[in-house]
Scaffold this motif. Sequence first.
Motif, PDB file in Angstrom:
ATOM      1  N   LYS A 176       6.409  18.625  -7.182  1.00 60.96           N
ATOM      2  CA  LYS A 176       5.036  18.247  -6.829  1.00 60.96           C
ATOM      3  C   LYS A 176       4.533  17.148  -7.763  1.00 60.96           C
ATOM      4  N   LEU A 177       4.817  17.257  -9.042  1.00 57.92           N
ATOM      5  CA  LEU A 177       4.423  16.227 -10.008  1.00 57.92           C
ATOM      6  C   LEU A 177       5.112  14.902  -9.678  1.00 57.92           C
ATOM      7  N   PHE A 178       6.383  14.963  -9.312  1.00 56.87           N
ATOM      8  CA  PHE A 178       7.108  13.750  -8.928  1.00 56.87           C
ATOM      9  C   PHE A 178       6.463  13.097  -7.713  1.00 56.87           C
ATOM     10  N   GLU A 179       6.078  13.910  -6.735  1.00 51.90           N
ATOM     11  CA  GLU A 179       5.454  13.389  -5.528  1.00 51.90           C
ATOM     12  C   GLU A 179       4.108  12.726  -5.849  1.00 51.90           C
ATOM     13  N   ILE A 180       3.340  13.321  -6.737  1.00 57.35           N
ATOM     14  CA  ILE A 180       2.034  12.763  -7.104  1.00 57.35           C
ATOM     15  C   ILE A 180       2.197  11.454  -7.875  1.00 57.35           C
ATOM     16  N   THR A 181       3.098  11.426  -8.837  1.00 56.68           N
ATOM     17  CA  THR A 181       3.267  10.216  -9.657  1.00 56.68           C
ATOM     18  C   THR A 181       4.020   9.122  -8.919  1.00 56.68           C
ATOM     19  N   ASN A 182       4.792   9.467  -7.901  1.00 54.00           N
ATOM     20  CA  ASN A 182       5.556   8.488  -7.145  1.00 54.00           C
ATOM     21  C   ASN A 182       4.835   8.126  -5.846  1.00 54.00           C
ATOM     22  N   TYR A 183       3.539   8.111  -5.871  1.00 50.47           N
ATOM     23  CA  TYR A 183       2.710   7.849  -4.694  1.00 50.47           C
ATOM     24  C   TYR A 183       2.842   6.417  -4.227  1.00 50.47           C
ATOM     25  N   GLY A 184       3.173   5.500  -5.122  1.00 52.70           N
ATOM     26  CA  GLY A 184       3.222   4.080  -4.805  1.00 52.70           C
ATOM     27  C   GLY A 184       4.000   3.749  -3.559  1.00 52.70           C
ATOM     28  N   GLY A 185       5.288   3.790  -3.605  1.00 48.15           N
ATOM     29  CA  GLY A 185       6.104   3.475  -2.449  1.00 48.15           C
ATOM     30  C   GLY A 185       7.064   2.343  -2.716  1.00 48.15           C
ATOM     31  N   VAL A 186       7.584   1.773  -1.649  1.00 47.58           N
ATOM     32  CA  VAL A 186       8.585   0.718  -1.711  1.00 47.58           C
ATOM     33  C   VAL A 186       7.911  -0.629  -1.461  1.00 47.58           C
ATOM     34  N   ALA A 187       8.351  -1.642  -2.183  1.00 47.06           N
ATOM     35  CA  ALA A 187       7.812  -2.994  -2.011  1.00 47.06           C
ATOM     36  C   ALA A 187       8.523  -3.692  -0.861  1.00 47.06           C
ATOM     37  N   TYR A 188       7.738  -4.183   0.080  1.00 46.18           N
ATOM     38  CA  TYR A 188       8.244  -4.996   1.188  1.00 46.18           C
ATOM     39  C   TYR A 188       7.567  -6.351   1.121  1.00 46.18           C
ATOM     40  N   TYR A 189       8.241  -7.346   1.626  1.00 46.29           N
ATOM     41  CA  TYR A 189       7.706  -8.706   1.619  1.00 46.29           C
ATOM     42  C   TYR A 189       7.551  -9.182   3.054  1.00 46.29           C
ATOM     43  N   THR A 190       6.458  -9.881   3.307  1.00 39.28           N
ATOM     44  CA  THR A 190       6.201 -10.399   4.642  1.00 39.28           C
ATOM     45  C   THR A 190       5.538 -11.756   4.545  1.00 39.28           C
ATOM     46  N   LYS A 191       5.576 -12.470   5.645  1.00 41.47           N
ATOM     47  CA  LYS A 191       4.935 -13.783   5.729  1.00 41.47           C
ATOM     48  C   LYS A 191       3.924 -13.714   6.870  1.00 41.47           C
ATOM     49  N   ILE A 192       2.700 -14.114   6.605  1.00 44.25           N
ATOM     50  CA  ILE A 192       1.651 -14.089   7.619  1.00 44.25           C
ATOM     51  C   ILE A 192       1.941 -15.181   8.650  1.00 44.25           C
ATOM     52  N   THR A 193       2.090 -14.776   9.907  1.00 47.34           N
ATOM     53  CA  THR A 193       2.412 -15.728  10.972  1.00 47.34           C
ATOM     54  C   THR A 193       1.308 -15.825  12.018  1.00 47.34           C
ATOM     55  N   THR A 194       0.331 -14.922  11.977  1.00 46.67           N
ATOM     56  CA  THR A 194      -0.783 -14.943  12.924  1.00 46.67           C
ATOM     57  C   THR A 194      -2.093 -14.768  12.153  1.00 46.67           C
TER      58      THR A 194
ATOM     59  N   ALA B 107       1.144 -17.510   4.319  1.00 45.51           N
ATOM     60  CA  ALA B 107       1.077 -16.855   3.003  1.00 45.51           C
ATOM     61  C   ALA B 107       2.131 -15.751   2.918  1.00 45.51           C
ATOM     62  N   TYR B 108       2.706 -15.578   1.739  1.00 50.25           N
ATOM     63  CA  TYR B 108       3.670 -14.511   1.495  1.00 50.25           C
ATOM     64  C   TYR B 108       2.956 -13.357   0.818  1.00 50.25           C
ATOM     65  N   LEU B 109       3.256 -12.133   1.264  1.00 48.86           N
ATOM     66  CA  LEU B 109       2.636 -10.943   0.702  1.00 48.86           C
ATOM     67  C   LEU B 109       3.695  -9.969   0.212  1.00 48.86           C
ATOM     68  N   LYS B 110       3.353  -9.291  -0.864  1.00 47.08           N
ATOM     69  CA  LYS B 110       4.136  -8.153  -1.334  1.00 47.08           C
ATOM     70  C   LYS B 110       3.322  -6.925  -0.945  1.00 47.08           C
ATOM     71  N   VAL B 111       3.894  -6.078  -0.100  1.00 46.43           N
ATOM     72  CA  VAL B 111       3.188  -4.938   0.466  1.00 46.43           C
ATOM     73  C   VAL B 111       3.836  -3.650  -0.026  1.00 46.43           C
ATOM     74  N   THR B 112       3.038  -2.717  -0.534  1.00 50.23           N
ATOM     75  CA  THR B 112       3.546  -1.419  -0.962  1.00 50.23           C
ATOM     76  C   THR B 112       3.444  -0.459   0.213  1.00 50.23           C
ATOM     77  N   TYR B 113       4.582   0.095   0.616  1.00 51.75           N
ATOM     78  CA  TYR B 113       4.642   0.981   1.779  1.00 51.75           C
ATOM     79  C   TYR B 113       5.103   2.365   1.345  1.00 51.75           C
ATOM     80  N   ASN B 114       4.314   3.375   1.697  1.00 51.71           N
ATOM     81  CA  ASN B 114       4.628   4.769   1.409  1.00 51.71           C
ATOM     82  C   ASN B 114       4.958   5.447   2.731  1.00 51.71           C
ATOM     83  N   THR B 115       6.040   6.219   2.785  1.00 49.69           N
ATOM     84  CA  THR B 115       6.468   6.829   4.043  1.00 49.69           C
ATOM     85  C   THR B 115       5.431   7.805   4.595  1.00 49.69           C
TER      86      THR B 115
END
Length: 118
Positions: free
Chosen positions: A20-38, A86-94
Amino acid sequence: MRKFLIGLVLFVVLAFGGLKLFEITNYGGVAYYTKITTTGTKIAPQDDAGNVYVDYRYNQPGYDKQGHTQTLVFNANKSRPLRVGAYLKVTYNTKKGVTAWEAVEKSAVPKPAIQKLE
């Protein structure tokens, strides 16, 4: 035998507490990168007081450091659309989806992600 049972119960409690502590402290997620096209989809939600504000919603692919893809749905939380290109770094949590985003320079985007974005 009694010491064994007490030890086993203590182990199980500590294991679940640690997870449970791991889940709470690891709330961030994975970094994904995207480019705004619209310019995104303009939405105009209301707050609890009935005030209307303008926001823009984006639904586009993002790529992690290895080039794996993930569909990212997020709001810009700005009164104007994000800059196309523009390029974005997006944090995604499952569990929560997109939890944060920030603009980055093209040079900060990993090579496998840049190859898929262009």
